[in-house]
Design an enzyme around this catalytic site. Structure first.
Site, PDB file in Angstrom:
ATOM      1  N   HIS A 233      -4.834 -31.691  52.264  1.00  0.00           N
ATOM      2  CA  HIS A 233      -4.433 -30.515  52.684  1.00  0.00           C
ATOM      3  C   HIS A 233      -3.752 -30.535  54.098  1.00  0.00           C
ATOM      4  O   HIS A 233      -2.820 -29.929  54.138  1.00  0.00           O
ATOM      5  CB  HIS A 233      -5.880 -29.381  52.666  1.00  0.00           C
ATOM      6  CG  HIS A 233      -5.490 -28.235  53.029  1.00  0.00           C
ATOM      7  ND1 HIS A 233      -4.673 -27.446  52.084  1.00  0.00           N
ATOM      8  CD2 HIS A 233      -5.819 -27.169  53.795  1.00  0.00           C
ATOM      9  CE1 HIS A 233      -4.604 -26.225  52.591  1.00  0.00           C
ATOM     10  NE2 HIS A 233      -5.244 -26.080  53.710  1.00  0.00           N
TER      11      HIS A 233
ATOM     12  N   SER B 129      -1.714 -23.722  54.949  1.00  0.00           N
ATOM     13  CA  SER B 129      -2.468 -22.969  53.896  1.00  0.00           C
ATOM     14  C   SER B 129      -2.014 -21.549  53.922  1.00  0.00           C
ATOM     15  O   SER B 129      -1.096 -21.172  53.609  1.00  0.00           O
ATOM     16  CB  SER B 129      -3.818 -23.357  54.645  1.00  0.00           C
ATOM     17  OG  SER B 129      -4.542 -23.119  53.478  1.00  0.00           O
TER      18      SER B 129
ATOM     19  N   ASP C  96      -4.136 -32.531  47.622  1.00  0.00           N
ATOM     20  CA  ASP C  96      -4.619 -31.274  47.895  1.00  0.00           C
ATOM     21  C   ASP C  96      -4.820 -30.261  46.789  1.00  0.00           C
ATOM     22  O   ASP C  96      -3.962 -30.314  45.727  1.00  0.00           O
ATOM     23  CB  ASP C  96      -3.904 -30.475  48.897  1.00  0.00           C
ATOM     24  CG  ASP C  96      -4.313 -29.395  49.452  1.00  0.00           C
ATOM     25  OD1 ASP C  96      -5.541 -29.116  49.365  1.00  0.00           O
ATOM     26  OD2 ASP C  96      -3.624 -28.230  49.691  1.00  0.00           O
TER      27      ASP C  96
END
Length: 452
Positions: A426, A171, A369
């Site tokens: 994610h 991320s 994601d």
């Protein structure tokens, strides 16, 4: 949601531990490894205190708590690294389950900014069990602290000093990964030249899962991915057109000022706010979906967060040496980054330098994601400049298999690999642990990823 790094490598989870050794403050010990060790007992739990002379950092940790790692004979250490007044960063270390005397070392950083790496363990300052106030306000200001933490770690656990070292993150790790890797390499060069005293970090691998590398690429990808992905159309064609107008008119111009270093932090902060309001928030408000997994509704907390209750149990906190209430993500820490406009800055230039240095690099992304989607990750990977850039960009993706089962698509050129993982949100290791483990092991072996 624990990615089992510790099967074959020692795993170091940041906000970061090994074996209690005698005090290494003798004259024949190099200055950067010197420190004083003492032992205390708190709430019936024995703790080791190590004060690192060179950096002033202090380790305060519990050995073999019996929590999480329950394999007989496998060591674990959990506690704090204090790097200044009221700056206490939580760490949790797991020794390798196989060949612990020679296994490489790996770290895991979650993103946010300001989210705990315990998310990665079970599924920086002021997050997780960390506590206090710190001066870190951006990715670049965080890097020296991470290096200092590693220096104290290696001084207390010298048996891990010269191991191959892998840096894995996700991320906001699209910022953290290249910045930290670059800083480690610059410090290594300074140590070699004699201008800095410290322990070389033998960085061999960098892996970034669903990363945020470049804001201009990411915000455009929100629009394109929302209109066309393999799971769920989130916006209509007229909405796509409107959002592209917003992107070109309201988002890209201030972003360009930030990238051109015009206006400094205020310009980057403005770009960050304009892009978020004109593109990101507009899409989220228009459709009911989980930004981390478009297959789920917005309100669905998936992956589940039940581990938070476990970590909040008093007996667990006491056993592992935690001194504060667990916080999955910290608004306080995130706000400091937002005020400097850190997320608007591109780290593709730094990423290119890291790939050019020759270490093995993996960029991978779960294809469900949205927040750091595979479209932006692939475009970012193809924007990296190195001696194999043209070959990487032109190369077609092929099926990535695990034991003969198709699990994604990938391509490699030189020391850079790209992997799109099917049916994963994610946090790829949660959704597809077999894929994550195979790609991780191959990268730590300093190889391009490959099918099995």
């Amino acid at each position: 949601m624990r990615l089992q790094f510790s099967h074959f490598v020692a795993g170091l989870v940041f906000p970061f531990a090994g074996m209690a050794l005698p005090t290494n403050d003798a004259e024949d010990v190099p200055y950067h490894l010197r420190g004083k060790r003492s032992f205390v007992e708190r709430n019936g739990v024995k703790r080791t205190i190590f004060e690192h002379e060179a950096t002033g950092a202090k380790l305060d940790f519990v050995a073999n708590s019996g929590i999480c790692e329950t394999t007989p004979g496998v060591k674990q250490y959990s506690g704090y690294v204090s790097v200044g007044t009221n700056q206490n960063i939580w760490f949790w270390f797991f020794e390798a389950r196989h060949n612990p005397d020679t296994a490489p070392l790996a770290t895991w950083f979650n993103g946010g900014p300001g989210c705990s790496s315990m998310i990665g363990l079970f599924r920086p300052f002021e997050t997780g069990f960390s506590y206090g106030t710190g001066p870190v306000t951006s990715t670049l200001t965080a890097a020296p602290y991470v290096w200092a933490l590693l220096q104290a770690f290696f001084a207390n656990f010298p048996q891990y000093q010269n191991r191959d070292f892998g840096l894995f993150t996700e991320s906001y790790g699209g910022h953290y990964g290249p910045a930290f890797a670059s800083y480690f390499q610059s410090q290594n060069a300074a140590i070699k030249s004699g201008t800095v005293k410290g322990q070389n970090v033998n960085l061999v691998a960098l892996g970034i899962n669903n990363g945020l590398f470049d804001a201009a690429i990411s915000y455009k990808s929100y629009i394109d991915f929302s209109y066309n992905n393999t799971y769920k159309q989130l916006i209509s064609l007229p909405q796509h057109t409107l959002l592209m107008d917003n992107y070109m008119g309201y988002c890209l111009p201030p972003l360009q000022k930030c990238l051109d270093l015009i206006g400094g932090d205020p310009a980057c902060s403005e770009a960050q706010d304009m892009c978020r309001s004109s593109v990101q928030v507009t899409i989220i408000n228009a459709a009911n979906f989980n930004p981390y997994d478009v297959r789920a509704p917005y309100s669905d907390p998936y992956p589940p967060t039940t581990y938070i209750n476990y970590l909040s149990a008093p007996e667990v906190m006491t056993a592992i040496g935690a001194k504060s209430t667990y916080s999955e993500c910290s608004n306080t820490a995130a706000t400091k980054f937002y005020k400097t406009g850190d997320s608007a800055r591109s780290f593709l230039g730094v990423m290119s330098e890291v790939v050019q240095s020759g270490i093995t690099v993996l960029i991978w992304a779960g294809d469900a994601d949205w927040i750091c989607n595979w479209v932006s990750n692939l475009e970012s990977a193809e924007a990296i400049t190195y001696d194999q850039s043209a070959a990487f960009k032109s190369k077609a993706e092929t099926s990535y298999t695990v034991n003969g089962k198709a699990m994604g698509t990938f391509k490699t050129a030189g020391n850079l690999s790209w992997l799109r993982v099917f049916d994963a949100g994610h946090e790829v290791p949660y959704y597809q642990p077999e894929v994550a483990f195979q790609a991780f092991v191959q990268t730590m072996q300093k190889k391009p990823i490959s099918s099995t």
